[in-house]
Design an enzyme around this catalytic site. Structure first.
Site, PDB file in Angstrom:
ATOM      1  N   GLY A 293       0.732  -1.104  -0.032  1.00  0.00           N
ATOM      2  CA  GLY A 293       0.025   0.025   0.012  1.00  0.00           C
ATOM      3  C   GLY A 293       0.917   1.160  -0.098  1.00  0.00           C
ATOM      4  O   GLY A 293       1.773   1.263  -0.322  1.00  0.00           O
ATOM      5  N   CYS A 294       0.381   2.321   0.510  1.00  0.00           N
ATOM      6  CA  CYS A 294       1.137   3.485   0.453  1.00  0.00           C
ATOM      7  C   CYS A 294       2.356   3.582   1.226  1.00  0.00           C
ATOM      8  O   CYS A 294       2.312   3.397   2.558  1.00  0.00           O
ATOM      9  CB  CYS A 294       0.092   4.641   1.143  1.00  0.00           C
ATOM     10  SG  CYS A 294       0.740   6.288   1.204  1.00  0.00           S
ATOM     11  N   GLY A 295       3.360   4.015   0.526  1.00  0.00           N
ATOM     12  CA  GLY A 295       4.671   3.884   1.010  1.00  0.00           C
ATOM     13  C   GLY A 295       5.279   2.547   1.251  1.00  0.00           C
ATOM     14  O   GLY A 295       6.395   2.436   2.295  1.00  0.00           O
ATOM     15  N   GLY A 296       4.487   1.621   0.908  1.00  0.00           N
ATOM     16  CA  GLY A 296       4.795   0.074   1.476  1.00  0.00           C
ATOM     17  C   GLY A 296       4.429  -0.282   3.027  1.00  0.00           C
ATOM     18  O   GLY A 296       4.978  -0.954   3.555  1.00  0.00           O
TER      19      GLY A 296
END
Length: 243
Positions: A94-97
């Site tokens: 997801g966002c930024g890992g």
């Protein structure tokens, strides 16, 4: 697939036993290294066909121009030699890992009217190779195994039978996959890519496998061939459950 080796039992007795062989195999597609896998020896053409298909690198066996198999290397040339390839990952970042998840909206949904009876499941399970050091997977139609494979890893065995099915132009939408061991989300993904509507195992599914299968139309049956057999998702695909 087995090699005779010598071992020593507790108590000092020396004896010979069969040990499953494993072979590290480097996979190259269009001259580029794609991955390295550990396989049971033999049957590499079925494996590579199924593997490239479930990784969505090819859409049919016809897209393979040539396969060269060496001792520890499989080299594939596709008809589109300029296509860049990579291995698909079931778990997406997801966002930024910071978050890991499976986006089922990016997976195909099952589109099949197939139903399978309890006796057909029993017959398909009986067609699997007897339990041993290898995992077994079969494609079954009407309770009859039409393709069967064994490997150290059930994911590889599933790729092998999918590859055989592609090479023989089998209709996956009219078949169940039957296997030993735990059903994982990766096995669910492979069945979804192939359009296999029913996945049966002599073992149990993971919670994530059940979640993904429930959202995508795949029927999962666990503990098949035992009194504990249960349908985890989409029971409408299984007939004869009333006892």
């Amino acid at each position: 697939m087995f090699k005779r080796i010598t071992c020593t039992r507790i108590g000092g007795e020396s004896l010979a036993r069969d040990a499953a062989e494993e072979t590290p195999v480097a996979v190259f597609v269009n001259g580029r290294h794609l991955t390295t896998v550990t396989l049971s020896p033999g049957g590499f053409e079925d494996f590579i066909t199924g593997y490239l298909y479930t990784e969505e690198i090819i859409r049919s066996a016809d897209e393979i121009e040539s396969v060269r198999i060496e001792e520890n290397r499989i080299s594939v040339i596709t008809k589109n030699v300029f296509k860049r390839v990579s291995v698909k990952k079931t778990i997406l970042s997801g966002c930024g890992g910071a978050v890991s998840y499976i986006d089922t909206r990016k997976l195909p949904a099952i589109d099949s009217g197939l139903t399978v009876s309890v006796p057909e499941i029993g017959a398909a399970v009986a067609a699997l190779t007897a339990p041993g050091p290898l995992e077994a997977v079969a494609l079954a139609s009407g309770g009859r195994a039409v393709a069967r494979a064994e490997d150290l890893d059930r994911h590889n065995a599933l790729d092998r039978v999918i590859g055989r099915g592609l090479r023989e132009s089998l209709d996956f939408s009219e078949m169940a996959a039957v296997c030993t061991g735990t059903i994982t989300s990766e096995m669910v993904r492979k069945c979804l890519i192939a359009g296999i509507p029913v996945l049966v195992s002599t073992g149990a599914p993971t919670a994530l496998a059940v979640e993904v299968a429930g959202e995508t139309g795949l029927c999962i049956v666990g503990f098949a061939g035992t009194p504990e057999m249960a349908v985890y998702t989409h029971p409408e695909r299984i007939t004869g459950m009333e006892g």
